[in-house]
Design a protein around this motif. Structure first.
Motif, PDB file in Angstrom:
ATOM      1  N   UNK A   1       0.847  -1.191   0.000  1.00  0.00           N
ATOM      2  CA  UNK A   1       0.000   0.000   0.000  1.00  0.00           C
ATOM      3  C   UNK A   1       0.883   1.241   0.000  1.00  0.00           C
ATOM      4  N   UNK A   2       0.509   2.295  -0.748  1.00  0.00           N
ATOM      5  CA  UNK A   2       1.272   3.552  -0.683  1.00  0.00           C
ATOM      6  C   UNK A   2       1.365   4.077   0.746  1.00  0.00           C
ATOM      7  N   UNK A   3       2.473   4.713   1.043  1.00  0.00           N
ATOM      8  CA  UNK A   3       2.716   5.194   2.410  1.00  0.00           C
ATOM      9  C   UNK A   3       1.614   6.144   2.862  1.00  0.00           C
ATOM     10  N   UNK A   4       1.245   7.071   1.993  1.00  0.00           N
ATOM     11  CA  UNK A   4       0.210   8.039   2.364  1.00  0.00           C
ATOM     12  C   UNK A   4      -1.126   7.345   2.629  1.00  0.00           C
ATOM     13  N   UNK A   5      -1.450   6.320   1.816  1.00  0.00           N
ATOM     14  CA  UNK A   5      -2.718   5.612   2.006  1.00  0.00           C
ATOM     15  C   UNK A   5      -2.744   4.878   3.344  1.00  0.00           C
ATOM     16  N   UNK A   6      -1.600   4.319   3.763  1.00  0.00           N
ATOM     17  CA  UNK A   6      -1.526   3.645   5.059  1.00  0.00           C
ATOM     18  C   UNK A   6      -1.849   4.623   6.182  1.00  0.00           C
ATOM     19  N   UNK A   7      -1.288   5.817   6.102  1.00  0.00           N
ATOM     20  CA  UNK A   7      -1.515   6.814   7.151  1.00  0.00           C
ATOM     21  C   UNK A   7      -2.949   7.333   7.128  1.00  0.00           C
ATOM     22  N   UNK A   8      -3.498   7.549   5.929  1.00  0.00           N
ATOM     23  CA  UNK A   8      -4.872   8.049   5.826  1.00  0.00           C
ATOM     24  C   UNK A   8      -5.855   7.022   6.368  1.00  0.00           C
ATOM     25  N   UNK A   9      -5.643   5.746   6.028  1.00  0.00           N
ATOM     26  CA  UNK A   9      -6.539   4.694   6.515  1.00  0.00           C
ATOM     27  C   UNK A   9      -6.456   4.527   8.028  1.00  0.00           C
ATOM     28  N   UNK A  10      -5.333   4.948   8.628  1.00  0.00           N
ATOM     29  CA  UNK A  10      -5.173   4.852  10.081  1.00  0.00           C
ATOM     30  C   UNK A  10      -5.755   6.046  10.810  1.00  0.00           C
ATOM     31  N   UNK A  11      -6.300   7.028  10.061  1.00  0.00           N
ATOM     32  CA  UNK A  11      -6.975   8.146  10.710  1.00  0.00           C
ATOM     33  C   UNK A  11      -6.268   9.479  10.618  1.00  0.00           C
ATOM     34  N   UNK A  12      -5.118   9.558   9.954  1.00  0.00           N
ATOM     35  CA  UNK A  12      -4.400  10.825   9.827  1.00  0.00           C
ATOM     36  C   UNK A  12      -4.997  11.647   8.689  1.00  0.00           C
ATOM     37  N   UNK A  13      -4.913  12.965   8.812  1.00  0.00           N
ATOM     38  CA  UNK A  13      -5.397  13.843   7.770  1.00  0.00           C
ATOM     39  C   UNK A  13      -4.606  13.694   6.485  1.00  0.00           C
ATOM     40  N   UNK A  14      -5.247  14.030   5.365  1.00  0.00           N
ATOM     41  CA  UNK A  14      -4.593  13.838   4.072  1.00  0.00           C
ATOM     42  C   UNK A  14      -3.331  14.679   3.958  1.00  0.00           C
ATOM     43  N   UNK A  15      -3.389  15.947   4.370  1.00  0.00           N
ATOM     44  CA  UNK A  15      -2.216  16.817   4.272  1.00  0.00           C
ATOM     45  C   UNK A  15      -1.081  16.313   5.154  1.00  0.00           C
ATOM     46  N   UNK A  16      -1.426  15.896   6.379  1.00  0.00           N
ATOM     47  CA  UNK A  16      -0.408  15.385   7.295  1.00  0.00           C
ATOM     48  C   UNK A  16       0.201  14.090   6.771  1.00  0.00           C
ATOM     49  N   UNK A  17      -0.647  13.211   6.190  1.00  0.00           N
ATOM     50  CA  UNK A  17      -0.151  11.951   5.648  1.00  0.00           C
ATOM     51  C   UNK A  17       0.768  12.176   4.451  1.00  0.00           C
ATOM     52  N   UNK A  18       0.397  13.079   3.545  1.00  0.00           N
ATOM     53  CA  UNK A  18       1.237  13.356   2.375  1.00  0.00           C
ATOM     54  C   UNK A  18       2.565  13.975   2.793  1.00  0.00           C
ATOM     55  N   UNK A  19       2.531  14.851   3.785  1.00  0.00           N
ATOM     56  CA  UNK A  19       3.759  15.489   4.246  1.00  0.00           C
ATOM     57  C   UNK A  19       4.713  14.461   4.842  1.00  0.00           C
ATOM     58  N   UNK A  20       4.175  13.555   5.672  1.00  0.00           N
ATOM     59  CA  UNK A  20       5.018  12.542   6.291  1.00  0.00           C
ATOM     60  C   UNK A  20       5.518  11.541   5.252  1.00  0.00           C
ATOM     61  N   UNK A  21       4.667  11.187   4.292  1.00  0.00           N
ATOM     62  CA  UNK A  21       5.096  10.269   3.232  1.00  0.00           C
ATOM     63  C   UNK A  21       6.206  10.881   2.388  1.00  0.00           C
ATOM     64  N   UNK A  22       6.179  12.208   2.225  1.00  0.00           N
ATOM     65  CA  UNK A  22       7.238  12.862   1.465  1.00  0.00           C
ATOM     66  C   UNK A  22       8.604  12.716   2.110  1.00  0.00           C
ATOM     67  N   UNK A  23       8.668  12.625   3.427  1.00  0.00           N
ATOM     68  CA  UNK A  23       9.945  12.407   4.113  1.00  0.00           C
ATOM     69  C   UNK A  23      10.360  10.938   4.055  1.00  0.00           C
ATOM     70  N   UNK A  24       9.368  10.011   4.112  1.00  0.00           N
ATOM     71  CA  UNK A  24       9.693   8.597   4.165  1.00  0.00           C
ATOM     72  C   UNK A  24      10.095   8.023   2.808  1.00  0.00           C
ATOM     73  N   UNK A  25       9.519   8.547   1.719  1.00  0.00           N
ATOM     74  CA  UNK A  25       9.807   7.968   0.398  1.00  0.00           C
ATOM     75  C   UNK A  25      11.296   7.980   0.065  1.00  0.00           C
ATOM     76  N   UNK A  26      11.977   9.126   0.138  1.00  0.00           N
ATOM     77  CA  UNK A  26      13.406   9.095  -0.201  1.00  0.00           C
ATOM     78  C   UNK A  26      14.245   8.283   0.785  1.00  0.00           C
ATOM     79  N   UNK A  27      13.850   8.264   2.045  1.00  0.00           N
ATOM     80  CA  UNK A  27      14.615   7.496   3.032  1.00  0.00           C
ATOM     81  C   UNK A  27      14.507   5.996   2.768  1.00  0.00           C
TER      82      UNK A  27
END
Length: 655
Positions: free
Chosen positions: A280-306
């Motif tokens: 599952x895409x990182x952002x989708x995992x966070x959104x499905x767990x209850x995080x806001x879309x903007x917060x999930x996309x922001x956090x996924x942006x840090x995790x993708x390159x790492x």
């Protein structure tokens, strides 16, 4: 030989059946229009069925979450988008609690009980349980079947009043048992005799002997400021001048902070553990767990390159560290850790400048290892399979360590607000706080129920146990200090059936219309009748006006209840006797002007007969003055304990 003309004639373009009926149709001759219409109809039907079947199969993964399952899920775990995929056969989606909250906690609490003139403070174990009633609980112990009479009936009037075995919660923690005794301050002087004053020589001798320990830090002092300290100098070598001096070792780089009081605005930290069951895409995992879309996309942006990847794979675990200040503020993510098959992969954390940077692996967390362990998650039954409220309460409470006596007490306390014959809802819950014998969390005969918070549908009932210091009576009160017990029951025959209401009607025996001044509850002859409320019996005997065996009970504030047509009146129920709510006072019969066994129940207020089912009855006992102040203090201590326990639970994540 068949020519084209003959073929056209054979097929034809006109119906072969003649209108005048003079010629029988040739079965070999058919209509071209009929044949083409049949083919078109068949093709069209096949296409429509194929489209419908394709749409049904293609959209099976886009079905909405069932309402019962959605209601049963933790509100914090509901995402703003539906789950991307569903397994075949998943009729109800049960929440997968990864960092499992403590649904049963055993805590040591200091309580104070009265022992004669002394107040004894000791530590006792208490259990705090939070039960999902719709879970599939399987208690080993049997429980009594539903009996409305047993629910509403109570002890006899001469039964001894309940005694508080647990006592009240003490405001401070004690390490061992402490006995306190309060005496009046002696305003007229002490009765103790004073010893004679010491002479100057005795004073000097005491100072000389104890001079070495009379210190203030590193400075030695004399006890008499007007005496020359050099007079107490000694040449004796056995006098240790550093006796009594102490040294304190302080660790380097250690800061001692003052105690911080926990409030609603105190910053709290928690770990949110999210298992990944499919790629599952990182952002989708966070959104499905209850995080806001903007917060999930922001956090996924840090995790993708790492991670050098856009998706999290099956078997990965995402651990999010969050802090929150107050319930109304959004949680702030301060750390994110990725595990793969239990092994640490990468951690990033928020630095002082507000940027996410690479960080060390956080301390181990048991919830990460058990992220995919669903054995501890209660299975939520489907709505049509849920039991009655009565069965759900008993099954859950027995599974959580309560005994049948305590559960029966809860049933009685909730009887006026809860329909125990109704079907459970997935969101129905029960929270309780009660004393136990030891760390096993099992209630005993000496255990006492201190707090209950019941939620059935949209109705929530909360009450606290309290012993009134004025009369030492033990009862349960809501947050405002008002007893949750009803002032009067509207139906004194719990097993009865409503037959006739209050108002004008044609009398079944007299044959003419007249006022029916009560309500009739039909029941078999010999069915017990209970007192509608606490009061004093005014009359218990035969009535010559047609009521037959009649009992009148006077209650507080000018209320009188009347019970008529009884087959018999209970033994010892006579004028002047005090009765309690639920006490059996007689049995259903058909004495007097009656056509069949029933209870004619009347309610009289200040001499006027009123409709028992429609009149607005006053509430139960209300605390005031010093008793109310003590209750509010006791309630505050219970709320503080429960809030501290709820705050220690880890954040739950849903799949």
């Amino acid at each position: 030989m068949i020519t084209d003309k003959t073929m056209m004639r054979s097929l034809g373009n006109e119906p072969p059946i003649l209108a005048d009926g003079r010629k029988a149709p040739d079965r070999r001759e058919i209509s071209l229009r009929w044949l083409s219409g049949t083919f078109l109809t068949g093709i069209t039907s096949s296409l429509l069925m194929g489209v419908a079947l394709f749409a049904a199969l293609d959209g099976r993964q886009q079905l909405a979450i069932p309402a019962e399952a959605y209601a049963a899920m933790d509100p914090s775990a509901r995402g703003s988008q539906p789950t991307a995929a569903a397994k075949r056969g998943d009729r109800i989606l049960s929440p997968s609690i990864v960092a499992k909250p403590a649904d049963r906690t055993i805590m040591e609490v200091s309580t104070m009980t009265h022992d004669g003139e002394k107040e004894v403070v000791r530590r006792q174990p208490f259990a705090h349980v939070k039960m999902t009633l719709a879970a599939n609980h399987q208690p080993a112990e049997k429980y009594p079947s539903f009996d409305p009479l047993a629910i509403f009936s109570s002890e006899e009037a001469d039964a001894a009043p309940p005694v508080s075995r647990t006592g009240t919660l003490y405001g401070s923690d004690v390490e061992s048992e402490v006995a306190l005794k309060t005496v009046d301050f002696p305003l007229k002087g002490s009765t103790l005799k004073f010893a004679p004053s010491m002479s100057m020589d005795e004073v000097e001798e005491n100072v000389r002997t104890n001079g070495s320990v009379l210190t203030d830090g590193n400075t030695q002092l004399a006890s008499l400021f007007y005496v020359d300290p050099r007079r107490f100098a000694s040449d004796a070598s056995d006098l240790d001048l550093i006796q009594g001096l102490s040294a304190r070792v302080v660790e380097e780089n250690m800061t001692v902070s003052a105690f911080e009081t926990i409030t609603d605005q105190t910053t709290e930290y928690a770990d949110d553990v999210i298992p990944v069951r499919r790629a599952t895409p990182i952002a989708a995992v966070l959104i499905n767990a209850g995080y806001g879309k903007a917060q999930a996309e922001d956090l996924a942006g840090y995790l993708r390159p790492a991670l050098d990847a856009t998706d999290l794979q099956e078997g990965d675990v995402l651990r999010i560290g969050i802090i929150q200040k107050g319930e109304n503020e959004e949680a702030k993510v301060v750390r994110a850790t990725v595990y793969s098959r239990g092994a640490h992969v990468f951690t990033m954390a928020l630095d002082d400048k507000g940027n996410f940077v690479k960080a060390y692996e956080p301390p181990p967390l048991a919830a990460v290892a058990s992220a995919f362990d669903d054995n501890g998650t209660p299975v939520i039954n489907a709505g049509r399979d849920l039991p009655r409220v009565y069965d759900g309460v008993y099954r859950a409470a027995l599974s959580y360590g309560m005994n049948s006596t305590m559960i029966a007490q809860i049933i009685k306390l909730l009887a006026s607000n809860v329909d125990f014959q109704a079907q459970l809802k997935p969101t129905d819950r029960l929270e309780a706080f009660f004393s136990v014998a030891d760390d096993s969390g099992k209630a005993t005969d000496d255990s006492e129920l201190l707090y209950v918070n019941a939620k059935f549908g949209d109705a929530e009932t909360r009450f606290y146990r309290f012993q009134d210091p004025d009369d030492n009576s033990v009862d349960y009160y809501n947050e405002q200090g008002k007893s949750i017990r009803q002032f009067l029951l509207r139906n004194p025959v719990p097993n009865g059936t409503f037959r006739s209401g209050f108002g004008m009607r044609r009398h079944p025996i007299l044959g003419f219309s007249r006022m029916h001044t009560g309500v009739d509850w039909a029941a078999p002859r010999g069915t017990p009748i209970i007192a509608a409320g606490n009061g004093v019996v005014e009359k218990a005997g035969w009535d010559s006006g047609g009521y037959g065996n009649q009992t009148l009970i006077r209650h507080a504030n000018g209320y009188v209840s009347s019970y008529n047509h009884q087959s018999a009146i209970a033994k010892n129920v006579s004028a002047g006797l005090k009765v309690v709510q639920g006490q059996v006072i007689g049995w259903v019969g058909t004495t007097g002007l009656s056509t069949g066994p029933h209870l004619h129940y009347e309610l009289i207020v200040n001499g006027n007969r009123v409709d028992p089912l429609r009149i607005r009855l006053p509430g139960g006992k209300s605390l005031d003055g010093q008793a109310l102040a003590q209750f509010e203090k006791e309630r505050g201590r219970i709320d503080e304990l429960l809030a501290k326990d709820n705050g220690s639970a880890e954040v739950a994540a849903a799949q």
